[in-house]
Design a protein around this motif. Structure first.
Motif, PDB file in Angstrom:
ATOM      1  N   ALA A  60       0.837  -1.194   0.000  1.00 36.24           N
ATOM      2  CA  ALA A  60       0.000   0.000   0.000  1.00 36.24           C
ATOM      3  C   ALA A  60       0.870   1.241   0.000  1.00 36.24           C
ATOM      4  O   ALA A  60       2.002   1.222   0.452  1.00 36.24           O
ATOM      5  CB  ALA A  60      -0.889  -0.003   1.250  1.00 36.24           C
ATOM      6  N   SER A  62      -2.319   8.457   2.689  1.00 35.67           N
ATOM      7  CA  SER A  62      -3.577   8.625   1.969  1.00 35.67           C
ATOM      8  C   SER A  62      -4.068  10.046   2.171  1.00 35.67           C
ATOM      9  O   SER A  62      -3.922  10.618   3.256  1.00 35.67           O
ATOM     10  CB  SER A  62      -4.638   7.637   2.482  1.00 35.67           C
ATOM     11  OG  SER A  62      -4.279   6.318   2.172  1.00 35.67           O
ATOM     12  N   GLU A 102      -2.727   4.604  -9.183  1.00 37.97           N
ATOM     13  CA  GLU A 102      -1.897   5.034  -8.055  1.00 37.97           C
ATOM     14  C   GLU A 102      -2.463   6.305  -7.416  1.00 37.97           C
ATOM     15  O   GLU A 102      -2.438   6.452  -6.186  1.00 37.97           O
ATOM     16  CB  GLU A 102      -0.462   5.245  -8.515  1.00 37.97           C
ATOM     17  CG  GLU A 102       0.256   3.923  -8.828  1.00 37.97           C
ATOM     18  CD  GLU A 102       1.632   4.127  -9.437  1.00 37.97           C
ATOM     19  OE1 GLU A 102       1.912   5.244  -9.937  1.00 37.97           O
ATOM     20  OE2 GLU A 102       2.423   3.161  -9.438  1.00 37.97           O
ATOM     21  N   LEU A 160      -5.378   5.251  -5.266  1.00 36.66           N
ATOM     22  CA  LEU A 160      -4.942   4.631  -4.018  1.00 36.66           C
ATOM     23  C   LEU A 160      -4.460   5.667  -3.014  1.00 36.66           C
ATOM     24  O   LEU A 160      -4.665   5.514  -1.801  1.00 36.66           O
ATOM     25  CB  LEU A 160      -3.832   3.613  -4.297  1.00 36.66           C
ATOM     26  CG  LEU A 160      -4.269   2.313  -4.966  1.00 36.66           C
ATOM     27  CD1 LEU A 160      -3.058   1.484  -5.375  1.00 36.66           C
ATOM     28  CD2 LEU A 160      -5.172   1.500  -4.037  1.00 36.66           C
ATOM     29  N   PRO A 164      -7.774   4.125  -0.715  1.00 33.16           N
ATOM     30  CA  PRO A 164      -7.498   2.740  -1.112  1.00 33.16           C
ATOM     31  C   PRO A 164      -8.727   1.837  -1.099  1.00 33.16           C
ATOM     32  O   PRO A 164      -8.750   0.814  -1.784  1.00 33.16           O
ATOM     33  CB  PRO A 164      -6.470   2.274  -0.070  1.00 33.16           C
ATOM     34  CG  PRO A 164      -5.889   3.516   0.497  1.00 33.16           C
ATOM     35  CD  PRO A 164      -6.978   4.543   0.449  1.00 33.16           C
ATOM     36  N   GLY A 181     -11.799  -1.540  -3.185  1.00 33.21           N
ATOM     37  CA  GLY A 181     -10.400  -1.838  -3.487  1.00 33.21           C
ATOM     38  C   GLY A 181     -10.116  -2.141  -4.938  1.00 33.21           C
ATOM     39  O   GLY A 181      -9.107  -2.780  -5.254  1.00 33.21           O
ATOM     40  N   ALA A 241      -8.902  -0.398  -7.262  1.00 35.17           N
ATOM     41  CA  ALA A 241      -7.611   0.078  -7.774  1.00 35.17           C
ATOM     42  C   ALA A 241      -6.524  -0.968  -7.559  1.00 35.17           C
ATOM     43  O   ALA A 241      -5.637  -1.141  -8.400  1.00 35.17           O
ATOM     44  CB  ALA A 241      -7.229   1.390  -7.101  1.00 35.17           C
ATOM     45  N   TYR A 242      -6.583  -1.674  -6.435  1.00 35.61           N
ATOM     46  CA  TYR A 242      -5.616  -2.747  -6.191  1.00 35.61           C
ATOM     47  C   TYR A 242      -5.756  -3.857  -7.235  1.00 35.61           C
ATOM     48  O   TYR A 242      -4.764  -4.366  -7.762  1.00 35.61           O
ATOM     49  CB  TYR A 242      -5.814  -3.335  -4.801  1.00 35.61           C
ATOM     50  CG  TYR A 242      -5.334  -2.481  -3.663  1.00 35.61           C
ATOM     51  CD1 TYR A 242      -4.009  -2.054  -3.576  1.00 35.61           C
ATOM     52  CD2 TYR A 242      -6.203  -2.100  -2.640  1.00 35.61           C
ATOM     53  CE1 TYR A 242      -3.568  -1.278  -2.511  1.00 35.61           C
ATOM     54  CE2 TYR A 242      -5.781  -1.328  -1.568  1.00 35.61           C
ATOM     55  CZ  TYR A 242      -4.460  -0.917  -1.512  1.00 35.61           C
ATOM     56  OH  TYR A 242      -4.019  -0.151  -0.453  1.00 35.61           O
ATOM     57  N   LEU A 295      -0.531  -6.841  -4.655  1.00 33.85           N
ATOM     58  CA  LEU A 295      -1.678  -5.969  -4.914  1.00 33.85           C
ATOM     59  C   LEU A 295      -2.978  -6.751  -5.009  1.00 33.85           C
ATOM     60  O   LEU A 295      -4.015  -6.336  -4.477  1.00 33.85           O
ATOM     61  CB  LEU A 295      -1.435  -5.177  -6.196  1.00 33.85           C
ATOM     62  CG  LEU A 295      -0.353  -4.095  -6.111  1.00 33.85           C
ATOM     63  CD1 LEU A 295       0.117  -3.695  -7.500  1.00 33.85           C
ATOM     64  CD2 LEU A 295      -0.881  -2.877  -5.353  1.00 33.85           C
ATOM     65  N   GLN A 297      -4.137  -7.683  -1.654  1.00 36.11           N
ATOM     66  CA  GLN A 297      -4.727  -6.531  -0.975  1.00 36.11           C
ATOM     67  C   GLN A 297      -6.158  -6.300  -1.448  1.00 36.11           C
ATOM     68  O   GLN A 297      -7.039  -5.950  -0.654  1.00 36.11           O
ATOM     69  CB  GLN A 297      -3.869  -5.295  -1.222  1.00 36.11           C
ATOM     70  CG  GLN A 297      -2.567  -5.307  -0.434  1.00 36.11           C
ATOM     71  CD  GLN A 297      -1.680  -4.123  -0.777  1.00 36.11           C
ATOM     72  OE1 GLN A 297      -1.161  -4.020  -1.881  1.00 36.11           O
ATOM     73  NE2 GLN A 297      -1.498  -3.221   0.169  1.00 36.11           N
TER      74      GLN A 297
END
Length: 218
Positions: A14, A18, A107, A110, A114, A119, A121-122, A148, A151
């Motif tokens: 991660a 943030s 990115e 995130l 996140p 989630g 984007a992961y 990723l 996650q």
């Protein structure tokens, strides 16, 4: 760039910090729904020869939506998804540049939130990392991809997309029993409200990959 990613996309750890999340306005919510629905129509219903132009147009719409709400993690995620699938429709040298733009968009999302869209984007960033060629041609990295994707599953363990893409990663790594388990979870994923076209298309992809995995396990 690996054309299987480019056609399949229709994803370290991660980030260290943030930024505050920002709620979508009513207009932003409508834009998000439009991007999701139009993406599914193009990716699963439009003839392949027509997809590049359609995704290019949709990428422009994503950019326009972001100009109004530049701190929306949700819109950044969908900008990245559209760019990734546009890369798939384009192919060739231009595809890698689009993939890099997609990576930057994920990115950014995130860094803002996140957990946005469970989630996603992961999932999307992890998929990019395992499908894009590694150095010196691209930025691919299987170890980072798995981190990723795990996650993503930590945030959305029962979702169809994180389980499907993790299964695809495992299949490519020849980890067939693990891939089978992930695909069975993808099969059992609850439907996503308002995402019927996307769900139907993804389920077809799950079934196709299941056939490949089971053939390897015989």
């Amino acid at each position: 760039m690996n054309t299987s990613l480019l056609r399949a996309l229709l994803l370290g750890g991660a980030l260290a910090f943030s930024l505050p999340g920002f709620a979508l306005s009513d207009a932003g919510t409508l834009s998000l729904r439009h991007l999701q629905n139009r993406w599914a129509e193009i990716n699963y219903q439009l003839p392949e020869a027509q997809r590049e132009v359609a995704f290019e147009r949709l990428a422009g719409e994503a950019e326009a939506a972001l100009k109004s709400e530049p701190n929306s993690a949700e819109l950044l995620i969908w900008r990245g998804i559209v760019l990734s699938t546009w890369a798939g429709a384009r192919g060739g040298l231009g595809a890698l540049d689009l993939a890099k733009q997609a990576r930057a968009s994920f990115e950014q999302a995130l860094a803002i939130d996140p957990k946005a869209l469970d989630g996603s984007a992961y999932t999307s960033l992890g998929t990019l990392y395992y499908q894009v060629p590694g150095w010196p041609l691209g930025f691919g990295d299987d170890e980072r991809a798995e981190t990723l994707l795990k996650q993503a599953l930590g945030l959305n363990p029962d979702g169809i997309d994180p389980n499907y893409f993790y299964a695809d990663f495992l299949y490519r790594e020849k980890r067939y029993p693990e891939a089978l388990a992930a695909l069975q979870k993808a099969q059992a994923a609850p439907p996503r409200p308002g995402r019927g076209v996307a769900d139907a298309g993804r389920h077809r992809e799950v079934e196709a990959l299941l056939g490949k995995v089971r053939a390897e396990l015989k």
